[in-house]
Design a protein around this motif. Structure first.
Motif, PDB file in Angstrom:
ATOM      1  N   ASP A 174       1.316   6.538   7.063  1.00  0.00           N
ATOM      2  CA  ASP A 174       0.716   7.455   6.098  1.00  0.00           C
ATOM      3  C   ASP A 174       1.730   8.367   5.415  1.00  0.00           C
ATOM      4  N   VAL A 175       3.024   8.237   5.760  1.00  0.00           N
ATOM      5  CA  VAL A 175       4.061   9.081   5.162  1.00  0.00           C
ATOM      6  C   VAL A 175       5.253   8.218   4.754  1.00  0.00           C
ATOM      7  N   ASP A 176       5.684   8.381   3.515  1.00  0.00           N
ATOM      8  CA  ASP A 176       6.939   7.796   3.054  1.00  0.00           C
ATOM      9  C   ASP A 176       7.967   8.905   2.953  1.00  0.00           C
ATOM     10  N   MET A 207       0.838  -1.179   0.000  1.00  0.00           N
ATOM     11  CA  MET A 207       0.000   0.000   0.000  1.00  0.00           C
ATOM     12  C   MET A 207       0.888   1.249   0.000  1.00  0.00           C
ATOM     13  N   THR A 208       0.566   2.191  -0.849  1.00  0.00           N
ATOM     14  CA  THR A 208       1.324   3.426  -0.969  1.00  0.00           C
ATOM     15  C   THR A 208       0.827   4.443   0.053  1.00  0.00           C
ATOM     16  N   ALA A 209       1.767   5.026   0.789  1.00  0.00           N
ATOM     17  CA  ALA A 209       1.403   6.059   1.765  1.00  0.00           C
ATOM     18  C   ALA A 209       0.883   7.284   1.021  1.00  0.00           C
ATOM     19  N   PRO A 210      -0.140   7.955   1.555  1.00  0.00           N
ATOM     20  CA  PRO A 210      -0.696   9.111   0.842  1.00  0.00           C
ATOM     21  C   PRO A 210       0.250  10.312   0.782  1.00  0.00           C
ATOM     22  N   LEU A 211       1.164  10.441   1.741  1.00  0.00           N
ATOM     23  CA  LEU A 211       2.096  11.565   1.758  1.00  0.00           C
ATOM     24  C   LEU A 211       3.502  11.076   1.442  1.00  0.00           C
ATOM     25  N   LEU A 212       4.217  11.881   0.662  1.00  0.00           N
ATOM     26  CA  LEU A 212       5.608  11.585   0.347  1.00  0.00           C
ATOM     27  C   LEU A 212       6.443  12.823   0.622  1.00  0.00           C
ATOM     28  N   GLY A 258       0.006   7.414  -6.764  1.00  0.00           N
ATOM     29  CA  GLY A 258      -0.828   7.024  -5.636  1.00  0.00           C
ATOM     30  C   GLY A 258      -0.740   7.940  -4.424  1.00  0.00           C
ATOM     31  N   ARG A 259      -0.095   9.082  -4.564  1.00  0.00           N
ATOM     32  CA  ARG A 259       0.059  10.013  -3.436  1.00  0.00           C
ATOM     33  C   ARG A 259      -1.055  11.051  -3.432  1.00  0.00           C
ATOM     34  N   GLU A 260      -1.361  11.555  -2.246  1.00  0.00           N
ATOM     35  CA  GLU A 260      -2.293  12.677  -2.116  1.00  0.00           C
ATOM     36  C   GLU A 260      -1.549  14.003  -2.151  1.00  0.00           C
ATOM     37  N   ARG A 261      -0.335  14.028  -1.564  1.00  0.00           N
ATOM     38  CA  ARG A 261       0.496  15.230  -1.559  1.00  0.00           C
ATOM     39  C   ARG A 261       1.961  14.817  -1.514  1.00  0.00           C
TER      40      ARG A 261
END
Length: 155
Positions: A37-39, A1-6, A56-59
């Motif tokens: 939730d953060v990478d 699963m990809t974290a939404p924040l990078l 796949g990121r949100e921000r």
């Protein structure tokens, strides 16, 4: 699963204040331990392959040292755009976002550039005291961007 924040920091830890991006990421790795939730990623430079890291990121928060930023740092939203770096080995964040757009056929997630003011970038030099103070200010700002509690301080 990809974290939404990078959070993606880059720079050369052996070139004085150019280490600000990797130092920022190093600090966040410890402060974000246990948060799924953060990478956080660091590298010497942005390359075409990093466009895949935006998927796949949100921000996304890009973090780099800058001779041009107003001290202690500047944070500004970015838009995808082709620039001269698009044809080179190392890319600007805007060019990387354009690669994402070209590959995926859609806009990249919202991206912010956090440019931390640096002064000296000589090979073998340590980060300057001024740059480290600017890093501390940038990390304080990032707490809000990441919704980190104050006790998660790392600088």
């Amino acid at each position: 699963m990809t974290a939404p924040l990078l959070v993606f920091g880059w720079g050369n830890a052996s070139r004085g204040d150019d280490a600000l991006g990797p130092l920022f990421v190093e600090c966040l790795r410890s402060a974000l331990a246990g948060r799924a939730d953060v990478d956080v990623i660091d590298d010497y430079q942005l390359m075409v392959e990093h466009a895949l890291d935006l998927a796949g990121r949100e921000r996304v928060l890009f973090v780099d040292a800058s001779l041009d930023a107003t001290p202690p740092f500047e944070a500004r939203p970015l838009r995808a755009a082709a620039d001269p770096s698009l044809s080179s080995h190392a890319l600007s964040p805007r060019a990387l976002m354009q690669v994402y757009r070209d590959v995926h056929g859609q806009d990249p997630p919202p991206c912010t550039l956090l440019a931390i003011r640096g002064e000296r970038f000589e090979l073998g030099a340590a980060p300057t005291e001024a740059a480290l103070a600017n890093l501390a200010a940038a990390l304080q700002w990032a707490r809000g961007w990441l919704a980190l509690p104050q006790e998660a301080a790392c600088a």
